[in-house]
Design an enzyme around this catalytic site. Structure first.
Site, PDB file in Angstrom:
ATOM      1  N   THR A 140       0.844  -1.199   0.000  1.00 25.70           N
ATOM      2  CA  THR A 140       0.000   0.000   0.000  1.00 25.70           C
ATOM      3  C   THR A 140       0.877   1.246   0.000  1.00 25.70           C
ATOM      4  OG1 THR A 140      -1.725  -1.162   1.182  1.00 25.70           O
ATOM      5  CG2 THR A 140      -1.771   1.239   1.299  1.00 25.70           C
ATOM      6  N   CYS A 187      32.343   4.219  13.529  1.00 25.38           N
ATOM      7  CA  CYS A 187      32.430   3.324  14.679  1.00 25.38           C
ATOM      8  C   CYS A 187      31.771   1.998  14.314  1.00 25.38           C
ATOM      9  CB  CYS A 187      31.719   3.933  15.862  1.00 25.38           C
ATOM     10  SG  CYS A 187      32.783   4.230  17.253  1.00 25.38           S
TER      11      CYS A 187
END
Ligand SMILES: *Cc1c(COP(=O)(O)O)cnc(C)c1O
Length: 405
Positions: free
Chosen positions: A243, A329
């Site tokens: 949808t 990181c």
């Protein structure tokens, strides 16, 4: 002083333009129909909004409305383009060419395809961040079905020679996909003039909402076919079931229209601000290096390495400014950016890099402030750096014999 924290991370995401929000609002509580509901007014107004957005996107990129497939964003668009082509054209070949500096949404998709038996060529880039067109030419074989090279890079803002790439692909009958997330709405992009067959875009990088994007799929010369990666109700001409997210799609359309209207002026304004930022920093600090081509570059991007300074320390020193560093990181280790490494930067310079991403809502006052803060903090950090001191004394650091204690 401008209001902190200052947002200079517009390659990561952008603020939604308030005009875009206004366009979206009625589709939550008033026109909340399902765009696939064909037998009542709620469905019709939702469908109307979707079709309007399709036209607005198409207009910005020189496509036709039927060539726009809505997705949840560029990660999905990239997955659909690569996996959809690989599956649909498997009889023709199994070879795909891409570049080492692509976004993870491309690199992880090709990794997945590799496991399924595709052969992937990862082109290196030159020191300026652009691919070598001769290497691309040489990499194409009879088994090549797709070349996927990003329009503009999200870390260094470098713009690839898209027209030349598409020409090579066309000569060899190979489809050309481009991840144009950072380019669309920022610089002129035209799928006809640029010879693009498939193109990924996302709303949240061009002042629209997060979680909605599109894939341009060429319908003529050639007509590109895709194997759907999502099974369901057959939405989006069977290429992407689910949808439709009507408010966000309306927002994406409005965001594209605004970009189209303001593109020329915004390019000029951001280019001026970026150059001001660069010139201020470079006139006050030595040993700073711009990563990637300055000539072939998004107007709002500046990526600089500050030698003898650790990116993480610099980021902490300027914590009232939102920017990204070239260290990502990942798990326990601090990995230097694979994009900067692909340009040939050493780990040190990759770790000391900062990405400044300027956008629609940044001001000259902010640029002056950020330049001042960066200069101040870099000078302070270098005052504490024995390596910088040795460099200033003329000691060749590459010849120093380090001993471990
Ligand atoms: C942000 C980005 C993506 C991912 O887009 P999402 O809509 O967040 O999934 C893909 N490619 C590039 C170049 C990007 O900058």
């Amino acid at each position: 002083m401008p209001k902190a924290p200052i947002y200079f991370d517009n390659h990561a995401t952008t603020k939604v333009d308030p005009r875009v929000v206004q366009t979206m609002l009625p589709y939550f509580t008033e026109h909340y129909g399902n765009a696939a509901s064909r037998n009542h007014a709620y469905g019709w107004s939702a469908e109307e909004a979707v079709e309007k957005a399709r036209k607005q996107i198409a207009s910005l990129i020189g496509a036709t409305a039927k060539e726009i497939i809505f997705t949840s964003g560029a990660t999905e668009s990239n997955n659909l383009a690569l996996k959809g082509v690989a599956e649909m054209y498997a009889e023709k070949g199994n070879h795909i060419i891409t570049a080492a500096t692509e976004h993870k949404a491309i690199l992880d998709s090709t990794k997945h395809l590799e496991k399924q038996g595709c052969r992937i060529t990862y082109l290196p880039v030159m020191a300026d961040g652009r691919i070598d067109l001769d290497m691309l030419r040489d990499a194409i074989t009879d088994k090549t079905i797709l070349v996927s090279i990003m329009y503009a890079n999200n870390e260094i803002g470098v713009v690839q020679p898209v027209k030349e790439i598409s020409k090579i692909c066309k000569e060899r009958g190979v489809l050309f996909h481009t991840d144009a997330v950072q380019a669309v709405g920022k610089i002129p992009v035209n799928v006809m003039e640029d010879g693009i067959d498939l193109m990924s875009i996302t709303a949240h990088k061009l002042y629209g909402p997060k979680g909605v994007g599109a894939l341009y799929v060429r319908r003529k010369g050639p007509r590109v076919q895709l194997a759907a990666q999502m099974d369901g109700g057959g939405h989006e001409r069977g290429m992407r079931s689910g949808t439709l997210n009507v408010p966000s799609i309306a927002g994406l359309g409005a965001a594209c229209e605004l970009c189209q209207q303001e593109l020329t002026a915004e390019m000029k304004r951001l280019g001026f601000l970026r150059d001001k930022l660069k010139n201020k920093i470079m006139s006050e600090l030595d040993e700073v290096y711009v990563n990637g081509s300055l000539e072939h570059r998004l107007p709002g991007n500046l990526n600089i390495s500050f030698a003898y300074v650790e990116g993480e320390s610099l980021l902490m020193g300027i914590n009232d400014i939102a920017v990204s560093s070239g260290s990502a990181c990942t798990s326990a280790t601090l990995e230097p950016s694979y994009v900067l490494k692909a340009l040939g930067a050493g780990d040190d310079l990759a770790h000391s890099s900062i990405r400044f991403g300027l956008g629609r809502f940044n001001t000259e006052e902010e640029v002056d402030y950020v330049a001042g803060r960066v200069i101040e903090v870099v000078k302070k950090l270098r005052d504490l750096s024995p390596l910088y001191e040795m460099f200033k004394e003329g000691i060749d650091l590459s010849k120093v014999q380090w001993t471990a204690h």
